[in-house]
Design a protein around this motif. Structure first.
Motif, PDB file in Angstrom:
ATOM      1  N   THR A  38      -2.578   1.995  -4.968  1.00  0.00           N
ATOM      2  CA  THR A  38      -2.095   0.627  -4.797  1.00  0.00           C
ATOM      3  C   THR A  38      -1.084   0.548  -3.661  1.00  0.00           C
ATOM      4  OG1 THR A  38      -2.424   0.295  -7.171  1.00  0.00           O
ATOM      5  CG2 THR A  38      -1.153  -1.353  -6.018  1.00  0.00           C
ATOM      6  N   PHE A  80      -1.888  -1.488  -0.195  1.00  0.00           N
ATOM      7  CA  PHE A  80      -1.075  -2.622   0.272  1.00  0.00           C
ATOM      8  C   PHE A  80      -0.522  -2.344   1.669  1.00  0.00           C
ATOM      9  CE2 PHE A  80      -0.680  -4.589  -4.048  1.00  0.00           C
ATOM     10  CZ  PHE A  80      -0.914  -5.899  -3.668  1.00  0.00           C
ATOM     11  N   ARG A 101       6.037  -3.276  -7.810  1.00  0.00           N
ATOM     12  CA  ARG A 101       5.575  -2.710  -9.081  1.00  0.00           C
ATOM     13  C   ARG A 101       6.808  -2.295  -9.863  1.00  0.00           C
ATOM     14  NH1 ARG A 101       0.913   1.693 -10.006  1.00  0.00           N
ATOM     15  NH2 ARG A 101      -0.224  -0.251  -9.680  1.00  0.00           N
ATOM     16  N   ALA A 134       2.438  -6.128  -7.976  1.00  0.00           N
ATOM     17  CA  ALA A 134       1.534  -4.972  -7.891  1.00  0.00           C
ATOM     18  C   ALA A 134       1.501  -4.205  -9.209  1.00  0.00           C
ATOM     19  CB  ALA A 134       1.976  -4.058  -6.750  1.00  0.00           C
ATOM     20  N   ARG A 154      -6.434  -7.230  -0.957  1.00  0.00           N
ATOM     21  CA  ARG A 154      -4.986  -7.345  -0.723  1.00  0.00           C
ATOM     22  C   ARG A 154      -4.687  -8.087   0.580  1.00  0.00           C
ATOM     23  NH1 ARG A 154      -5.544  -2.016  -3.703  1.00  0.00           N
ATOM     24  NH2 ARG A 154      -4.770  -2.656  -5.758  1.00  0.00           N
TER      25      ARG A 154
END
Lengths: 311, 311, 311
Positions: B58, B62, B107, B130, B294
């Motif tokens: 992730t 991104f 996140r 996220a 994304r």
């Protein structure tokens, strides 16, 4: 032209894969970069530097080499990666390849970790080994060769001593092999417990005091304290006196001989602190050359994988 | 045109906020990026990826999406941040906004952490979630939907199984809701202890062996060992036999059914290792699509905040 | 023109080195950047931000300042560096200089760590101190001065209180000296145990309740819990009542007085939480100004080292 075809490798993971002409071609290309050669990528390339072991000079050197060639460097922090959730190295590389990373520069504690990454159709990436366990460290080896070549104009007949923690040093391993191939005469010194009989085929073991006035290159290795953590009896001053390059020994060196060290240096252990930046020391020049050697390596694997619009 | 107005969000934090047409518009835009669409920012935008939990795919995805859109990505390492001096998340975001960061991708282990960040006049930033605690993971959900949509051309009547650690999975939670909205029929499987009666309204729970030959999509969830650390009795081989996609079960799947997994995979637990890259597996394609989804999400929140010169 | 020659420093490590005209010139240049001034580097410059102590705002602020000036920022993570193998700071800097880094921004826990780095011919780098131990923090000091100057148009006759953890604060130390030089009248408050008699020559110590309605600037310092870890008896609510800026005390402030804080804030300790973003608070503006002050500092040391094609 010859150089270009030689410096086109699918991956650069071990000095053993490289014949003498390829080593010379990579050094030649590194010298061109040092003297200002530029390379324009026709397409953007994302690179990730995956350092599972600590490093300042190799990591930063690769990053600057990548940026000077115009690559886009993606942040990869192993402590914050899914490796900490138990993901395998192969799956982590698969992830990076899937999101678009095309150059992987990897340092890992496992010997020959790269074997499981080579020739994998699902990994359309260029791979450079930045150090594997007690295995190899090809970019360090090439920058050492470049520095010797620049100083002496060649290798034939040169006497090169490799001194110290031979058993744990991936630099030593790569260098003894390539130096022999290139025509140099290799010598070893340091604690006998850190010397392996298998090195006999590459050169001769001698005590420091017999070596010091004979050789052209005095290549000192770092005592890897982090790999001797169980050895509480290790005495730094004692090591320096027995196996190190003391000021006294340095005075006995040939006038045009050079001192090399891959860094980081334990000052006063392998090397007297005052020798680090003395005129005979190539320590800073080695690091400087490292960027150009890595530019040549990166160009080579980009070409070998038809990346960045390079043929 | 319709797509453009739909993909213009002030923030993207939860799949619950997105109606069916917006989900479809985001997927459509992601497909455009996949087929080469470019976006030029008229003004520079600084982004920070604040990952307070570990992640490779992730985080990197991104970062690459941001760079492909021309954003400037600022390094943010939570371990080295003032968070370790006790600074609140709000104050850290306030700091990043004050120094000029305009896109925050976060996140965080706290459920719905983003509530305190939304609609704050002092935070003139675009925000993307996220992953929040056991809450949601909208970018994973959208890339899953994109991958299903690409394969089957739509969702209506599709049978989709979500299997495994349902209680701890933010992917499961987002996906069951959005799949139902999009017209798919959802099934669940895995250990009953990890199944919550509240999922009943989204689909039906069935044992693996009854599911495997009926569904079009077999979505396996990761066993989150780091959230089961107290459970010493967990037996991986046993889990694989009872709840995993074994080679035997995979053979019983419909010929055009697909296997999905959000990664990182515990090979031999959720999924037989040989299935990871088998023809039916969309594992790599999911990660590939993640970058484009994304990009669509980032474009949407940049537009929604009039950043980068986008209207 | 005058400004340009004044803002040309070989290094920026201590406010003590800067005379009043240089401080004013740096603030003036920062204001120009704030109002849109651009700088074009004629040659690429690599920068490394070496933060051996945690930081969000200073680290990110320097990184954004560097990028806005067009520098290329190299990743440096002290935890993953050779410092963990025992390399000295000097040798790490030598390495970064050798591989081509030309601007070093350093935060380090050792007081005056920079002394061993200045005037070293082997370190052809521009150096900025981003905080040394309990020493100084010149970029914070300059951004504080810029914020005061912007608000009041000057320093002459201004009454400025510095309140709190004076002994541990490198901001306090720099600011009391420079404020006196600039013509302001300095006051101190906070726990007497954290006050040092040596501060007497810069200003007067007064209890909070006598100060609060007299001063133009109320500069609150962070209680550095990480430096008081042995003090289990520290009571936050008690501190707030005795030495903090409570809502009640804030009401007694002069109508045009301002509140400052270097961040990160312990809400409810130094400052009532509601004051952080109140109209009198310059907390966000300080952080905003920080980027421009750092741009001015970076330009100054680049000029002072003839880097980036700047004369």
């Amino acid at each position: 032209m010859i150089a270009e075809s030689l410096t086109c490798q699918p991956a650069l993971v071990s000095m053993r894969d490289l014949d003498v002409r390829t080593v010379e071609a990579l050094i030649h290309r590194a010298e061109e970069f040092k003297h200002g050669a530029q390379l324009e990528l026709a397409e953007p390339v994302f690179a990730a530097n995956m350092f599972f072991e600590n490093s300042t000079r190799t990591h930063t050197s690769f990053e600057i080499a990548e940026r000077r060639l115009g690559l886009s460097v993606v942040d990869f922090n192993p402590q914050a990666s899914s490796v900490s959730k138990g993901e395998t190295l192969y799956d982590t590389c698969l992830t990076l390849a899937a999101v678009g990373v095309r150059l992987l520069v990897i340092r890992h504690s496992q010997d020959a970790y790269y074997q499981e990454l080579l020739n994998q159709p699902a990994l359309p990436v260029a791979l450079i080994n930045a150090g594997d366990g007690s295995g190899e460290h090809p970019s360090q080896s090439l920058l050492d060769m470049m520095t010797i070549s620049e100083t002496f104009g060649g290798f034939s007949g040169l006497k090169v001593a490799i001194v110290g923690d031979l058993n744990h040093s991936r630099v030593a391993r790569s260098n003894m092999e390539v130096l022999k191939k290139l025509g140099a005469q290799v010598y070893f010194s340091g604690p006998e417990a850190w010397y392996d009989k298998r090195f006999d085929c590459f050169g001769q073991y001698l005590p420091m005091d017999e070596l010091v006035d004979q050789v052209d290159v005095m290549m000192m290795l770092r005592v890897q304290h982090e790999r001797h953590s169980d050895d509480a009896s290790f005495d730094q001053a004692d090591y320096h006196q027995q196996y190190g390059l003391t000021l006294e020994r340095a005075k006995r060196m040939k006038s045009d001989a050079i001192i090399m060290h891959p860094g980081p240096i334990n000052r006063g252990v392998e090397l007297a602190s005052d020798l680090v930046e003395c005129p005979q020391s190539k320590f800073v020049e080695q690091m400087r050359n490292g960027v150009f050697v890595r530019m040549a390596m990166i160009e080579s694997v980009l070409r070998g994988n038809q990346l960045g619009g390079l043929a």
